[in-house]
Design an enzyme around this catalytic site. Structure first.
Site, PDB file in Angstrom:
ATOM      1  N   GLN A  78       0.785  -1.015  -0.020  1.00 40.66           N
ATOM      2  CA  GLN A  78       0.074   0.002  -0.110  1.00 40.66           C
ATOM      3  C   GLN A  78       0.911   1.059   0.091  1.00 40.66           C
ATOM      4  O   GLN A  78       1.593   1.378   0.934  1.00 40.66           O
ATOM      5  CB  GLN A  78      -1.107   0.092   1.199  1.00 40.66           C
ATOM      6  CG  GLN A  78      -2.041   1.013   1.055  1.00 40.66           C
ATOM      7  CD  GLN A  78      -2.529   1.354   2.505  1.00 40.66           C
ATOM      8  OE1 GLN A  78      -1.984   1.964   3.344  1.00 40.66           O
ATOM      9  NE2 GLN A  78      -3.979   1.266   2.689  1.00 40.66           N
TER      10      GLN A  78
ATOM     11  N   TYR B 236      -5.597  10.921   4.847  1.00 40.02           N
ATOM     12  CA  TYR B 236      -4.263  10.986   4.231  1.00 40.02           C
ATOM     13  C   TYR B 236      -4.214  11.991   3.071  1.00 40.02           C
ATOM     14  O   TYR B 236      -5.383  12.423   2.819  1.00 40.02           O
ATOM     15  CB  TYR B 236      -3.295   9.749   4.154  1.00 40.02           C
ATOM     16  CG  TYR B 236      -3.518   9.127   5.496  1.00 40.02           C
ATOM     17  CD1 TYR B 236      -2.991   9.816   6.687  1.00 40.02           C
ATOM     18  CD2 TYR B 236      -3.901   7.767   5.709  1.00 40.02           C
ATOM     19  CE1 TYR B 236      -2.775   9.102   7.967  1.00 40.02           C
ATOM     20  CE2 TYR B 236      -3.985   7.120   6.866  1.00 40.02           C
ATOM     21  CZ  TYR B 236      -3.208   7.693   7.883  1.00 40.02           C
ATOM     22  OH  TYR B 236      -2.931   7.321   9.267  1.00 40.02           O
TER      23      TYR B 236
ATOM     24  N   ARG C  96      -7.888   2.519  -2.368  1.00 40.32           N
ATOM     25  CA  ARG C  96      -8.613   2.500  -1.186  1.00 40.32           C
ATOM     26  C   ARG C  96      -9.199   3.850  -0.897  1.00 40.32           C
ATOM     27  O   ARG C  96      -8.572   4.923  -0.909  1.00 40.32           O
ATOM     28  CB  ARG C  96      -7.823   1.955  -0.088  1.00 40.32           C
ATOM     29  CG  ARG C  96      -8.657   1.703   1.055  1.00 40.32           C
ATOM     30  CD  ARG C  96      -7.509   1.171   2.383  1.00 40.32           C
ATOM     31  NE  ARG C  96      -8.136   0.517   3.462  1.00 40.32           N
ATOM     32  CZ  ARG C  96      -7.962   0.629   4.499  1.00 40.32           C
ATOM     33  NH1 ARG C  96      -7.292   1.300   5.242  1.00 40.32           N
ATOM     34  NH2 ARG C  96      -8.553  -0.600   5.160  1.00 40.32           N
TER      35      ARG C  96
ATOM     36  N   GLY D 171      -9.094  -6.580   9.546  1.00 42.56           N
ATOM     37  CA  GLY D 171      -7.662  -5.788  10.091  1.00 42.56           C
ATOM     38  C   GLY D 171      -7.410  -6.302  11.509  1.00 42.56           C
ATOM     39  O   GLY D 171      -6.520  -7.285  11.535  1.00 42.56           O
TER      40      GLY D 171
END
Length: 684
Positions: free
Chosen positions: A100, A181, A228, A311
């Site tokens: 990623q 982000y 994502r 996760g």
């Protein structure tokens, strides 16, 4: 739960998946200072290679992309070389591996970056949040706004990082456009207040993320590129006021690129999920964060998702696919070890294969985690009113040591016809207090016992738990020696075993003066002292003496790894909780706890060979942390041909006979020990 669809194959672009359970990306903050992943990273991902696809933790495509301490990079040749070992380890185990690409943007602080520069963002607006740095939490810094030239350079950084990821052996890359982000900041109107073509309208705000996606797809191929998103996720001070319109546009534009997959972190807006699914009719990976596995599988069954990603469950259960297939219980994740640190909470979560084979049939089945055998009713009543702390932390050690832990020896002896001498030996770590207990009557060539007290290796003294030893001195005429071995954390392993072995050798050497039979020396201990006793006997075997006649291990603390069913069952209950156990072992072993290179001097269960040991007595409660490590030790003794007697007392918590001495099960326990000693001492 009908999970048949979960185990069917899927195709995400050029990435072939044998089933539909993938591991979501999770920041773990364990990279080296230069941003290179380590051998421990390779172990972490290889352990989880039962997942069909592993998506790596967020990996910065440039120095400006780093926000957190010790996150990995993919922008230097050294990074490529380091990631190669990870990709190879995953591929060797049969899974696909995706790196990623995560640029944090304004979610940063200069103290955390290699160059110490201010973070970058679409606009000079700091996130209203704190950033953890090496000197503690600090407010996130006001970022520098990227001009259009800097935006173009950032796009090229993503392109170059994607190429490096493929060079490192990854099957693809996932562009992180979520969780507040950099790419998400451009999408968000509160973080992006630009007035040029990269701001304002939905088309403007989506421009930069789409340019990154197009550049990466052009560099490595759309079939190896994922993206994502996390609609309506407020993480890192993100506010979206036009979520439906924004993600309808973004998803449609990404669909035109024909990417390998879209990875959606679902925040609960079912209507939006259906809308996105309609625009992206195949190759949709859904992470329904916080949902149980049944709800996630339902997304597959009803066509909402093509692949599901998990996760925290993957973090704590390296073999989650195997556990799901078996209907086995799951490990609980430990949030205290999520970010940073060593192997603890990273590569030491037990897999099903880590359980002793003889205990595998006992693993709990079904979705309801772990049930526990009950405490004996008499014991439960005593535990409820016991003043002894059941949970001990490192901060409590000084206070517990300063308290009067045991009564004076004369009070303990009471009316028994026993005498004693106090001796100070010149031990391996300095003065070593020792007490020699003798029956008042003369016993020629008496049997002898070295006794090691309990206290988790951190508290207690040579008279802690000594009451049964006094009974044996009186009844059997044996000479008992007890000592104040050095305690952790001031004296880490193997200090206590060194002291015990030194005293054992002194006891054997002084057999004439002490009037004992050197061929009939027993070693006994309680709890941590029993673990030290077992280690001392192993050391005596390996050293060729002194000869040990037998060992009596009362609820021994043998294994630092905490990877048994009973450790999970009684982590939060009983007289010795998982926190107490962690406090003791961590004090003794520090960062080495749970590692692969420990010796039997440090934890008796780490001994590879149990042959050549003396007759052994072990007892333990059925309702305590140490039950399974103790029964496993007994099984290993039998496998090595050792004469071993094992008692597992129904409903017993740790050291129950000391807390509830009048309970029927406690009296039976005391009698079983006495009976074993009587039989041992009757041997010629």
């Amino acid at each position: 739960m009908n999970d048949q669809i979960l185990w069917t194959p899927a195709q995400l672009g050029s990435i072939t998946l044998p089933h539909r359970l993938a591991m979501a990306p999770m920041t773990r903050s364990r990279a080296a200072a230069d941003g290179s992943v380590t051998e421990l990273t390779a172990t972490y991902y290889q352990q989880r290679s039962g997942f069909s696809m592993l998506i790596s933790e967020g990996t910065q495509p440039s120095p400006d992309g780093q926000g957190y301490l010790n996150t990995p990079g993919i922008h230097e040749p050294a990074h490529v070389d380091a990631w190669k070992s990870v990709a190879a380890a995953v591929h060797e185990a049969g899974a696909s591996f995706v790196i990623q690409l995560m640029h944090v943007g304004r979610v940063s602080h200069p103290a955390n970056t290699p160059h110490g520069r201010l973070p970058v963002a679409p606009s000079p607006i700091a996130a209203d949040a704190m950033m953890f740095t090496a000197t503690g939490p600090q407010p996130m810094a006001q970022p520098v706004a990227l001009d259009e030239d800097a935006i173009a350079r950032t796009v090229e950084e993503f392109r170059a990082a994607a190429a490096m990821a493929i060079d490192a052996g990854a099957d693809g890359v996932e562009i992180h456009g979520a969780n507040g982000y950099l790419l998400h900041q451009f999408l968000s109107a509160n973080a992006n207040q630009r007035t040029d073509r990269y701001g304002g309208s939905i088309t403007g705000r989506a421009r930069f993320p789409l340019e990154v996606a197009a550049a990466v797809a052009a560099e490595i191929g759309a079939a190896r590129t994922g993206f994502r998103i996390s609609p309506a996720n407020p993480f890192n001070d993100i506010t979206e006021t036009d979520t439906h319109a924004l993600y309808t546009h973004l998803t449609a534009e990404l669909a035109d690129l024909d990417l390998a997959y879209l990875h959606l972190v679902h925040a609960g807006d079912e209507q939006l999920l259906r809308t996105i699914r309609g625009i992206w009719p195949e190759r949709l990976v859904v992470n329904r964060a916080g949902a149980d596995l049944d709800a996630r599988i339902a997304d597959l069954d009803n066509g909402t998702a093509d692949v599901i990603a998990v996760g925290a469950a993957a973090l704590a259960n390296p073999d989650l696919p195997a556990r799901v297939r078996a209907g086995a219980a799951l490990n609980e994740p430990d949030p205290a070890t999520f970010y940073g640190g060593d192997h603890r909470g990273y590569t030491d979560y037990p897999a099903l294969d880590d359980w002793p084979p003889e205990l595998s049939p006992l693993l709990p089945r079904g979705p309801d985690m772990i049930t526990t055998p009950p405490f004996d009713p008499e014991l439960a009543d005593a535990l409820a009113v016991s003043p002894i702390p059941h949970t001990i932390t490192a901060e409590m050690i000084p206070l517990l040591r300063s308290a009067p832990f045991t009564p004076p020896l004369d009070d303990l002896i009471g009316g028994r016809p026993i005498s004693y001498d106090e001796i100070e030996l010149d031990g391996p770590g300095g003065p070593l207090p020792v007490t020699v207990l003798r029956p008042a009557r003369a016993v020629p060539a008496a049997p002898a016992m070295l006794y090691l007290h309990g206290g988790g290796m951190i508290i207690g003294d040579r008279f802690t738990g000594i009451a049964p030893v006094l009974d044996w001195v009186d009844e059997f005429g044996l000479v008992a020696v007890t000592l104040d071995y050095r305690l952790a954390p001031e004296h880490p392993a193997p200090a206590a075993v060194e002291d015990a072995f030194f005293t054992l050798a002194w006891l054997a050497d002084q057999h004439r003066a002490l009037r004992i039979d050197p061929a009939r020396i027993l070693v006994a201990g309680t709890s941590a002292g029993a673990g030290i006793a077992a280690s001392t006997v192993l050391r005596a075997r390996d050293a060729g003496g002194p000869t040990i006649f037998g060992q009596l291990l009362m609820s021994p603390m043998l294994d630092d790894r905490d990877n048994t069913l009973s450790a999970a069952q009684y982590a939060e209950s009983g007289s010795w909780t998982g926190i107490s156990n962690s406090t003791g072992w961590s004090a003794l072993l520090g960062d080495r706890r749970g590692g692969a290179d420990l010796s039997s001097d440090e934890a008796a269960a780490r001994a590879g060979d149990l042959s050549g040991l003396p007759s052994t007595f072990i007892d333990v409660g059925s309702a305590e942390i140490f039950r399974d490590e103790d029964t496993t030790f007994a099984h290993r003794l039998w496998a090595a041909g050792i004469d071993a007697e094992l008692h597992v007392w129904a409903g017993g918590f740790h050291i129950f006979d000391g807390i509830a001495p009048t309970a029927k099960v406690s009296q039976a326990t005391v009698e079983a020990r006495r009976s074993w000693l009587a039989r041992m001492l009757s041997r010629s």
